[in-house]
Scaffold this motif. Structure first.
Motif, mmCIF file in Angstrom:
data_model
loop_
_atom_site.group_PDB
_atom_site.id
_atom_site.type_symbol
_atom_site.label_atom_id
_atom_site.label_comp_id
_atom_site.label_asym_id
_atom_site.label_seq_id
_atom_site.Cartn_x
_atom_site.Cartn_y
_atom_site.Cartn_z
ATOM 1 N N LEU A 97 0.834 -1.203 0.000
ATOM 2 C CA LEU A 97 0.000 0.000 0.000
ATOM 3 C C LEU A 97 0.869 1.254 0.000
ATOM 4 C CD1 LEU A 97 -2.800 1.366 0.283
ATOM 5 C CD2 LEU A 97 -2.604 1.016 2.759
ATOM 6 N N LYS A 98 0.614 2.127 -0.978
ATOM 7 C CA LYS A 98 1.340 3.402 -1.091
ATOM 8 C C LYS A 98 0.323 4.529 -1.216
ATOM 9 C CE LYS A 98 5.351 1.436 -3.480
ATOM 10 N NZ LYS A 98 4.868 0.096 -3.847
ATOM 11 N N PHE A 99 0.736 5.719 -0.738
ATOM 12 C CA PHE A 99 -0.139 6.889 -0.768
ATOM 13 C C PHE A 99 0.435 7.984 -1.661
ATOM 14 C CE2 PHE A 99 -0.451 4.987 3.506
ATOM 15 C CZ PHE A 99 -1.791 4.635 3.495
ATOM 16 N N GLN A 100 -0.440 8.736 -2.330
ATOM 17 C CA GLN A 100 -0.060 9.925 -3.103
ATOM 18 C C GLN A 100 1.080 9.636 -4.093
ATOM 19 O OE1 GLN A 100 -1.967 12.756 -2.768
ATOM 20 N NE2 GLN A 100 -3.171 11.419 -1.462
ATOM 21 N N VAL A 101 0.818 8.759 -5.040
ATOM 22 C CA VAL A 101 1.830 8.332 -6.013
ATOM 23 C C VAL A 101 1.644 9.095 -7.328
ATOM 24 C CG1 VAL A 101 2.857 6.371 -7.211
ATOM 25 C CG2 VAL A 101 1.825 6.037 -4.950
ATOM 26 N N PRO A 102 2.662 9.884 -7.747
ATOM 27 C CA PRO A 102 2.523 10.636 -8.997
ATOM 28 C C PRO A 102 2.807 9.772 -10.233
ATOM 29 C CG PRO A 102 4.604 11.172 -7.943
ATOM 30 C CD PRO A 102 3.923 10.158 -7.059
ATOM 31 N N PHE A 103 1.995 9.978 -11.270
ATOM 32 C CA PHE A 103 2.187 9.335 -12.563
ATOM 33 C C PHE A 103 2.243 10.422 -13.619
ATOM 34 C CE2 PHE A 103 0.702 5.716 -10.255
ATOM 35 C CZ PHE A 103 1.210 4.609 -10.917
ATOM 36 N N GLU A 104 3.174 10.296 -14.544
ATOM 37 C CA GLU A 104 3.261 11.260 -15.640
ATOM 38 C C GLU A 104 2.259 10.877 -16.724
ATOM 39 O OE1 GLU A 104 7.076 13.265 -17.277
ATOM 40 O OE2 GLU A 104 6.620 11.623 -18.660
ATOM 41 N N LEU A 105 1.394 11.824 -17.071
ATOM 42 C CA LEU A 105 0.410 11.589 -18.129
ATOM 43 C C LEU A 105 0.912 12.111 -19.465
ATOM 44 C CD1 LEU A 105 -2.893 12.591 -16.306
ATOM 45 C CD2 LEU A 105 -1.892 10.312 -16.535
ATOM 46 N N VAL A 106 1.492 13.303 -19.447
ATOM 47 C CA VAL A 106 2.046 13.930 -20.645
ATOM 48 C C VAL A 106 3.434 14.445 -20.285
ATOM 49 C CG1 VAL A 106 1.731 15.723 -22.403
ATOM 50 C CG2 VAL A 106 -0.276 14.665 -21.345
ATOM 51 N N PRO A 107 4.468 14.036 -21.034
ATOM 52 C CA PRO A 107 5.818 14.485 -20.692
ATOM 53 C C PRO A 107 6.025 15.983 -20.920
ATOM 54 C CG PRO A 107 5.847 13.242 -22.744
ATOM 55 C CD PRO A 107 4.446 13.184 -22.226
ATOM 56 N N LYS A 108 7.055 16.504 -20.286
ATOM 57 C CA LYS A 108 7.457 17.903 -20.507
ATOM 58 C C LYS A 108 7.766 18.051 -21.996
ATOM 59 C CE LYS A 108 11.322 20.802 -19.545
ATOM 60 N NZ LYS A 108 12.635 20.884 -18.942
ATOM 61 N N THR A 109 7.390 19.173 -22.564
ATOM 62 C CA THR A 109 7.608 19.374 -23.991
ATOM 63 C C THR A 109 7.972 20.831 -24.270
ATOM 64 O OG1 THR A 109 6.659 18.973 -26.179
ATOM 65 C CG2 THR A 109 5.171 19.850 -24.522
ATOM 66 N N VAL A 110 8.425 21.094 -25.470
ATOM 67 C CA VAL A 110 8.725 22.468 -25.890
ATOM 68 C C VAL A 110 7.851 22.770 -27.099
ATOM 69 C CG1 VAL A 110 10.497 24.035 -26.765
ATOM 70 C CG2 VAL A 110 11.083 22.361 -25.005
ATOM 71 N N HIS A 111 7.182 23.923 -27.065
ATOM 72 C CA HIS A 111 6.304 24.325 -28.157
ATOM 73 C C HIS A 111 6.534 25.806 -28.437
ATOM 74 C CE1 HIS A 111 2.892 24.233 -30.825
ATOM 75 N NE2 HIS A 111 2.402 25.300 -30.223
ATOM 76 N N ASN A 112 6.844 26.142 -29.690
ATOM 77 C CA ASN A 112 7.142 27.528 -30.084
ATOM 78 C C ASN A 112 8.209 28.156 -29.179
ATOM 79 O OD1 ASN A 112 5.319 27.386 -32.174
ATOM 80 N ND2 ASN A 112 3.660 28.358 -31.044
ATOM 81 N N GLY A 113 9.220 27.356 -28.841
ATOM 82 C CA GLY A 113 10.323 27.854 -28.022
ATOM 83 C C GLY A 113 10.007 27.974 -26.544
ATOM 84 N N LYS A 114 8.782 27.610 -26.160
ATOM 85 C CA LYS A 114 8.400 27.688 -24.746
ATOM 86 C C LYS A 114 8.329 26.292 -24.146
ATOM 87 C CE LYS A 114 5.833 32.003 -24.749
ATOM 88 N NZ LYS A 114 4.622 32.515 -25.382
ATOM 89 N N SER A 115 8.854 26.178 -22.944
ATOM 90 C CA SER A 115 8.822 24.911 -22.227
ATOM 91 C C SER A 115 7.459 24.736 -21.559
ATOM 92 C CB SER A 115 9.926 24.902 -21.167
ATOM 93 O OG SER A 115 9.969 23.640 -20.559
ATOM 94 N N ILE A 116 6.859 23.577 -21.768
ATOM 95 C CA ILE A 116 5.561 23.260 -21.175
ATOM 96 C C ILE A 116 5.759 22.124 -20.182
ATOM 97 C CG2 ILE A 116 3.205 22.471 -21.633
ATOM 98 C CD1 ILE A 116 3.584 23.687 -24.488
ATOM 99 N N ARG A 117 5.362 22.392 -18.950
ATOM 100 C CA ARG A 117 5.546 21.402 -17.880
ATOM 101 C C ARG A 117 4.810 20.101 -18.170
ATOM 102 N NH1 ARG A 117 3.970 23.830 -12.207
ATOM 103 N NH2 ARG A 117 2.160 24.303 -13.482
ATOM 104 N N ALA A 118 5.338 19.027 -17.626
ATOM 105 C CA ALA A 118 4.680 17.724 -17.732
ATOM 106 C C ALA A 118 3.344 17.791 -16.983
ATOM 107 C CB ALA A 118 5.567 16.650 -17.121
ATOM 108 N N THR A 119 2.396 16.960 -17.408
ATOM 109 C CA THR A 119 1.126 16.842 -16.704
ATOM 110 C C THR A 119 1.166 15.566 -15.887
ATOM 111 O OG1 THR A 119 -0.043 17.978 -18.476
ATOM 112 C CG2 THR A 119 -1.396 16.666 -16.981
ATOM 113 N N LYS A 120 0.959 15.729 -14.584
ATOM 114 C CA LYS A 120 0.995 14.572 -13.687
ATOM 115 C C LYS A 120 -0.378 14.340 -13.071
ATOM 116 C CE LYS A 120 5.828 14.462 -12.217
ATOM 117 N NZ LYS A 120 6.393 15.190 -13.329
ATOM 118 N N TYR A 121 -0.576 13.108 -12.648
ATOM 119 C CA TYR A 121 -1.787 12.725 -11.933
ATOM 120 C C TYR A 121 -1.305 12.055 -10.662
ATOM 121 C CZ TYR A 121 -6.222 10.223 -11.099
ATOM 122 O OH TYR A 121 -7.378 9.731 -10.569
ATOM 123 N N VAL A 122 -1.688 12.586 -9.521
ATOM 124 C CA VAL A 122 -1.271 12.000 -8.243
ATOM 125 C C VAL A 122 -2.400 11.103 -7.750
ATOM 126 C CG1 VAL A 122 -0.500 12.433 -5.883
ATOM 127 C CG2 VAL A 122 0.181 13.990 -7.717
#
Length: 100
Positions: free
Chosen positions: A27-52
């Motif tokens: 049993l584990k609590f509050q486990v983060p999973f990456e849904l969408v990786p960090k990416t770069v779009h039009n020269g801007k860095s977009i943070r990864a989307t996580k689901y805890v």
């Protein structure tokens, strides 16, 4: 540990009881999973989307163990529903998703 709600804390107590009885394990609590990786779009860095996820555990199924990802949800927000669908799409082959 601290929980987001009284309901989540009650679910945690219930799961700890099941773990003591050997119905579930790891049993584990509050486990983060990456849904969408960090990416770069039009020269801007977009943070990864996580689901805890509130809870992760293995549940006894006869002679085997099934990985379960569980969320204690009193209220289903639109963001939650979208993230849950992404999680099932990306990790559903490995985890059975359950709302508590």
């Amino acid at each position: 540990g601290t929980f987001d709600s009284k309901y989540e804390a009650l679910c945690a107590i219930q799961l700890k009881g099941l773990e003591k009885r050997g119905v579930i394990k790891n049993l584990k609590f509050q486990v983060p999973f990456e849904l969408v990786p960090k990416t770069v779009h039009n020269g801007k860095s977009i943070r990864a989307t996580k689901y805890v996820l509130d809870f992760l555990f293995d549940e006894k199924r006869g002679d085997t163990w099934q990985k379960v990802a569980a969320d204690a949800k009193g209220f289903r927000t639109q963001v939650y529903i979208i993230k849950m669908k992404f999680f099932i799409y990306k990790y559903g082959h490995e985890y059975e998703f359950r709302e508590m």
